[in-house]
Write an enzyme that holds these catalytic residues in place. Structure first.
Site, PDB file in Angstrom:
ATOM      1  N   ARG A 248       0.850  -1.211   0.000  1.00 36.57           N
ATOM      2  CA  ARG A 248       0.000   0.000   0.000  1.00 36.57           C
ATOM      3  C   ARG A 248       0.877   1.249   0.000  1.00 36.57           C
ATOM      4  NH1 ARG A 248      -5.145   2.072   1.618  1.00 36.57           N
ATOM      5  NH2 ARG A 248      -5.104   3.551   3.343  1.00 36.57           N
ATOM      6  N   HIS A 271      -8.327   7.940   2.676  1.00 36.93           N
ATOM      7  CA  HIS A 271      -7.937   8.755   3.834  1.00 36.93           C
ATOM      8  C   HIS A 271      -8.892   9.928   3.999  1.00 36.93           C
ATOM      9  CE1 HIS A 271      -3.466   7.382   3.475  1.00 36.93           C
ATOM     10  NE2 HIS A 271      -4.188   6.556   4.206  1.00 36.93           N
TER      11      HIS A 271
END
Length: 299
Positions: A248, A271
């Site tokens: 990631r 996010h």
């Protein structure tokens, strides 16, 4: 007067219903508040409402003496702050004693990032002679190609694959859903796994929609994904400390270094805050210098 038992029950319901946080976060926060409860038992058994700032500061010292890492201490403090915010919201206390607590200073250690050749070498090291080989290849292609968390990977559902338009729907932290683009390489190996390998699996009832299955027809576990990646790293003699999260991190770094917009990467990673994305996309000094030289009008 609220006691620990009723306060913890209420806090648990608040986290699940009002904050909509993941079960992992709920459990972590409850463990943190239980640590505070354990501490109060050592100082005469104060109930949560009677705990003051001095008690909380002494609690932090007590936690530190247990030998916890600064990162763990910061997480504990986060749980305690959430707990006292809840007590204020419920009018069980008038003043939040945790509001003035400071988190321990964290030295941010950037995780290892894999280069593109290293990722290619890792994936190429997978043994295709075994049925799980193609599953593992598809898994790593999706992990890196979509920048998923390991929990998002193992919970990926067939009903959330839109491979004809090259998108997948992912359930992230706090059960928040997002659409993530999936590249042609990941699509190719995912289809081979689904159509040629997975179709021969005996699947446990109720688990039919999970994409990645183990030999027992159950969804893959986080630990198994870690083991697969560690074994591949050993096989190619990779000296870096890696985990599923490394893929990631590498995904984000490679996108930014390739010129991708930070907000686009933020969306793909799921996010809430752009500052979190900035942490993931650490860039070396040479790259930053080259970017400034290339794009700054005064350069």
């Amino acid at each position: 007067m609220a006691d620990w038992n009723s306060s913890l029950k209420g806090f648990k319901a608040y986290l699940r219903l009002e904050r909509s946080v993941s079960e992992n976060t709920v459990e972590a926060y409850l463990r943190d508040v239980n640590r505070l409860f354990e501490y109060t038992e050592t100082i005469g058994g104060k109930n949560p409402v009677a705990v003051d700032i001095a008690d909380l500061k002494n609690f932090i010292v007590w936690v530190n003496e247990l030998g916890m890492l600064a990162t763990t201490q910061a997480r504990v403090l986060s749980g305690i702050k959430a707990f006292y915010k809840y007590l204020v919201l419920e009018n069980l206390i008038q003043k939040d004693p945790a509001s003035l607590l400071e988190s321990p200073r964290l030295t941010r250690k950037l995780p290892d990032t894999l280069s593109i050749p290293e990722i290619n070498e890792l994936i190429a090291a997978i043994d295709h002679s075994k049925p799980e080989g193609m599953r593992n290849k598809a898994m790593l292609e999706v992990l890196y190609g979509c920048g998923l968390r390991v929990s998002e990977l193992i919970n990926l559902k067939i009903s959330n694959l839109y491979l004809d338009v090259e998108f997948i729907k992912v359930t992230g932290k706090g059960d928040k859903e997002r659409l993530v683009p999936i590249g042609s390489e990941a699509v190719k190996f995912l289809l081979i796994y689904l159509n040629e390998i997975r179709v021969h699996s005996i699947i446990k009832p109720g688990k039919e929609d999970y994409v990645f299955l183990n030999r027992r027809g159950m969804p893959m576990s986080r630990v198994m994904v870690f083991i697969i990646i560690k074994a591949l790293a050993e096989k190619i003699g990779l000296k870096k400390t890696i985990s599923p999260h490394t893929f990631r991190h590498s995904f984000a770094t490679h996108l930014i270094e390739g010129g991708a917009d930070l907000r686009a990467v933020q969306e793909m990673l799921g996010h809430e805050s752009i500052t979190t994305t900035e942490i993931y996309t650490h860039l070396d000094r040479d790259y930053l210098k080259d970017t400034i030289i290339q794009f700054h009008p005064r350069s």
